[in-house]
Write a protein that holds these residues in place. Structure first.
Motif, PDB file in Angstrom:
ATOM      1  N   ARG A 212       5.533   8.526 -37.372  1.00 40.92           N
ATOM      2  CA  ARG A 212       5.748   8.983 -36.002  1.00 40.92           C
ATOM      3  C   ARG A 212       4.579   9.839 -35.524  1.00 40.92           C
ATOM      4  N   PHE A 213       4.025  10.646 -36.420  1.00 37.86           N
ATOM      5  CA  PHE A 213       2.875  11.484 -36.078  1.00 37.86           C
ATOM      6  C   PHE A 213       1.698  10.622 -35.625  1.00 37.86           C
ATOM      7  N   TYR A 214       1.394   9.558 -36.372  1.00 37.53           N
ATOM      8  CA  TYR A 214       0.270   8.699 -36.000  1.00 37.53           C
ATOM      9  C   TYR A 214       0.550   7.961 -34.689  1.00 37.53           C
ATOM     10  N   GLU A 215       1.793   7.580 -34.456  1.00 35.48           N
ATOM     11  CA  GLU A 215       2.130   6.926 -33.190  1.00 35.48           C
ATOM     12  C   GLU A 215       1.871   7.861 -32.013  1.00 35.48           C
ATOM     13  N   VAL A 216       2.301   9.118 -32.154  1.00 37.56           N
ATOM     14  CA  VAL A 216       2.105  10.101 -31.084  1.00 37.56           C
ATOM     15  C   VAL A 216       0.623  10.355 -30.847  1.00 37.56           C
ATOM     16  N   MET A 217      -0.136  10.539 -31.931  1.00 35.05           N
ATOM     17  CA  MET A 217      -1.561  10.814 -31.796  1.00 35.05           C
ATOM     18  C   MET A 217      -2.298   9.637 -31.159  1.00 35.05           C
ATOM     19  N   MET A 218      -1.999   8.415 -31.605  1.00 34.64           N
ATOM     20  CA  MET A 218      -2.673   7.241 -31.050  1.00 34.64           C
ATOM     21  C   MET A 218      -2.391   7.115 -29.558  1.00 34.64           C
ATOM     22  N   TYR A 219      -1.147   7.334 -29.172  1.00 31.39           N
ATOM     23  CA  TYR A 219      -0.795   7.237 -27.751  1.00 31.39           C
ATOM     24  C   TYR A 219      -1.607   8.239 -26.936  1.00 31.39           C
ATOM     25  N   GLN A 220      -1.716   9.470 -27.428  1.00 30.46           N
ATOM     26  CA  GLN A 220      -2.450  10.490 -26.678  1.00 30.46           C
ATOM     27  C   GLN A 220      -3.950  10.196 -26.641  1.00 30.46           C
ATOM     28  N   ILE A 221      -4.488   9.669 -27.731  1.00 29.97           N
ATOM     29  CA  ILE A 221      -5.920   9.340 -27.775  1.00 29.97           C
ATOM     30  C   ILE A 221      -6.240   8.220 -26.791  1.00 29.97           C
ATOM     31  N   PHE A 222      -5.428   7.162 -26.795  1.00 32.86           N
ATOM     32  CA  PHE A 222      -5.686   6.045 -25.889  1.00 32.86           C
ATOM     33  C   PHE A 222      -5.458   6.449 -24.434  1.00 32.86           C
ATOM     34  N   SER A 223      -4.480   7.330 -24.207  1.00 34.77           N
ATOM     35  CA  SER A 223      -4.264   7.842 -22.848  1.00 34.77           C
ATOM     36  C   SER A 223      -5.481   8.631 -22.376  1.00 34.77           C
ATOM     37  N   ALA A 224      -6.073   9.417 -23.277  1.00 29.30           N
ATOM     38  CA  ALA A 224      -7.266  10.191 -22.923  1.00 29.30           C
ATOM     39  C   ALA A 224      -8.429   9.266 -22.566  1.00 29.30           C
ATOM     40  N   LEU A 225      -8.619   8.204 -23.349  1.00 30.19           N
ATOM     41  CA  LEU A 225      -9.699   7.259 -23.060  1.00 30.19           C
ATOM     42  C   LEU A 225      -9.521   6.621 -21.681  1.00 30.19           C
ATOM     43  N   ARG A 226      -8.283   6.261 -21.351  1.00 25.03           N
ATOM     44  CA  ARG A 226      -8.016   5.676 -20.031  1.00 25.03           C
ATOM     45  C   ARG A 226      -8.299   6.692 -18.922  1.00 25.03           C
ATOM     46  N   THR A 227      -7.932   7.948 -19.162  1.00 29.64           N
ATOM     47  CA  THR A 227      -8.164   8.990 -18.154  1.00 29.64           C
ATOM     48  C   THR A 227      -9.652   9.184 -17.916  1.00 29.64           C
TER      49      THR A 227
END
Length: 507
Positions: free
Chosen positions: A302-317
């Motif tokens: 779950r930790f890696y899922e949360v981190m990946m989501y935030q990282i990819f969201s940052a790249l899109r931003t």
């Protein structure tokens, strides 16, 4: 004390017999058969009395470990209690050690059950062989053993460290398992009786386990002594593990980003994602607290899922805002790389956010580098490279990374460990070491990044030595996504006022 049995083969094969061979021969030549027989009997007695021993397996109703025949934790606590009571009666003292096999989870996953059990059995025999007849051994959970020491007059820190080293030396000799040689390393933690207030057998084993867990976190073959500070740290980690699930779901565990700069142009060439926990009571916690807490809570996935989501969201931003910050470096450990669906999941996330795979750099942690030739790890790595993701090796110069691992991983960048970077501007020896790493990388067509740059002097020296990229607090501390926008603007404004050096030294 319990009845014990020999575990190392026929008495006549014991090494203690060797010392008597010349004496027996001379006795026969000079005195006669009677003297030879007398010395032979003496040799047999010595070999029998010095044999390595383990607890007997033939006690009715006694629960033992199936692989080693050793008593389990509950009985081990009883044996430790006996040692404590004997120490009180004799005005002596005792101690408990816990010895464990490094990276045992991976080992158990790789080997058939019978082979792993054989490693446990052989390790237990080696422990017993390195101890006194009166010391006791028990099997704990996982690949750990408790050693309960017979009371002695003055056990102290130095003698316990020496004993720990001796036990490690005995257990780390190569093993022949199923026709192949296998090497393991072991960690050790111990607790002296005087360091455990109101000691009981169970408390002593628990204290030694706490020290052993600290040793396991500090690299292969580490040794730690129990202390109140270690206990407090363990209690904090335990309390954090109960909060980890809530922190992940409430958005308290978030991705921060630390910029990476080119030493040629000063431009931002990437960001590294690092986890931070905005804890309600303890403030901002780093990965040193987060990762053990998440692991203890069983929430790594779950930790890696949360981190990946935030990282990819940052790249899109950053893309939407037109901000140029390069790829994001993401640390990956052995557990993530051992997941057969890791590459498939990564591709799904990239498609979901409509991102180019070249925006991802996978930082292979040191525990991954030693497994690059394992089937699943190799498959995931090849699949990620095929997608277009970049690969870099962590902590080069202070771990298992080598020329062969650079080639096997097909790495595009080496990360120079911070231990070489600290005070590199004032330490000629470190300058030579860093220059050698950079020269090696250049010869292989691989870029370099220096981790943990904390001063302008270090930054300047690394640029002079030819390091391509730098990262650390001298550039910026890790920051949340919303702070990166303003930082990028300020950095670009500073660059606009700085004369540019027209060089093209590295990617």
């Amino acid at each position: 004390m319990q009845k014990r049995l020999p575990t190392s083969g026929p008495i006549l094969c014991r090494r203690e017999m060797i010392a008597f061979v010349p004496a027996i021969t001379l006795a026969w030549l000079w005195v006669g058969v009677e003297a030879m027989i007398l010395l032979g009997i003496t040799a047999l007695i010595v070999a029998y009395m010095t044999r390595p021993i383990l607890p007997a397996l033939d006690q009715p109703g006694r629960e033992t470990d199936h692989a080693t025949g050793l008593p389990l934790r509950e009985e081990g606590a009883g044996l430790m209690q006996d040692m404590i009571e004997e120490a009180a009666r004799s005005v002596r003292s005792t101690a408990c050690l816990v010895v464990g096999i490094d990276d045992a989870t991976r080992l158990e996953r790789q080997l058939p059950g019978a082979e792993f059990d054989e490693i446990m059995r052989r390790t237990s025999e080696r422990l017993a062989g390195a101890l006194r007849d009166s010391d006791m051994v028990a099997r704990l959970e996982g690949a750990r053993f408790a050693v309960m020491l017979k009371p002695t007059p003055h056990p102290d820190l130095e003698s316990m460290i020496q004993l720990s080293v001796r036990l490690q030396s005995a257990t780390e000799e190569p093993l022949s398992i199923a026709g192949r040689e296998l090497s393991i390393t072991t960690y050790a933690g111990f607790c002296l009786l005087k360091r455990c207030p109101n000691a009981t057998g169970d408390k002593m084993i628990s204290a030694a386990e706490t020290a052993a867990e600290e040793a396991a976190r500090n690299g292969p073959s580490a040794i730690r002594a129990f202390s109140p500070e270690i206990r407090r740290t363990a209690e904090i980690r335990s309390s954090l593990s109960t909060d980890a699930g809530e922190g992940l779901e409430n958005g308290d565990i978030v991705a921060y980003f630390q910029p990476q700069l080119s030493t040629d142009t000063g431009q931002v060439t990437g960001m590294q994602a690092v986890p931070r926990w905005l804890h309600r009571d303890r403030g901002i916690l780093t990965e040193e607290d987060i990762l053990p807490a998440v692991a203890a809570a069983g929430m790594r996935k779950r930790f890696y899922e949360v981190m990946m989501y935030q990282i990819f969201s940052a790249l899109r931003t950053w893309q939407r805002k037109g901000e140029i910050c390069g790829p994001v470096s993401i640390p990956v450990n052995d557990e993530l790389m051992a997941n057969p669906k890791m590459a498939e999941r990564l591709q799904w996330e990239l498609d979901r956010f409509d991102l180019d795979p070249s925006l991802i750099r996978l930082i292979l942690q040191q525990n991954v580098i030693g497994q690059l030739k394992e089937d699943i790890v190799a498959h995931n790595l090849a699949s990620c490279r095929k997608l277009g993701c970049h690969v870099e090796l962590a902590g080069f110069g202070n771990g298992p990374a080598s020329v062969s691992s650079i080639k096997t991983a097909n790495a595009q960048r080496l990360r120079i460990h911070r231990s070489f970077v600290t005070q590199v501007d004032r330490n000629p020896e470190k300058q030579q070491l860093v220059a050698a790493i950079i020269s090696l990388a250049e010869g292989m067509g691989v870029a370099t990044l220096a981790e943990g740059v904390t001063t302008i002097g270090e930054h300047s020296m690394l640029a002079q030595l030819g390091c391509n990229h730098v990262q650390g607090r001298a550039i910026s501390a890790p920051m949340p996504l919303d702070e990166t926008h303003e930082w990028l603007k300020r950095h670009q404004a500073r660059l606009a006022k700085t004369p540019q050096i027209d060089t093209k030294r590295g990617a």
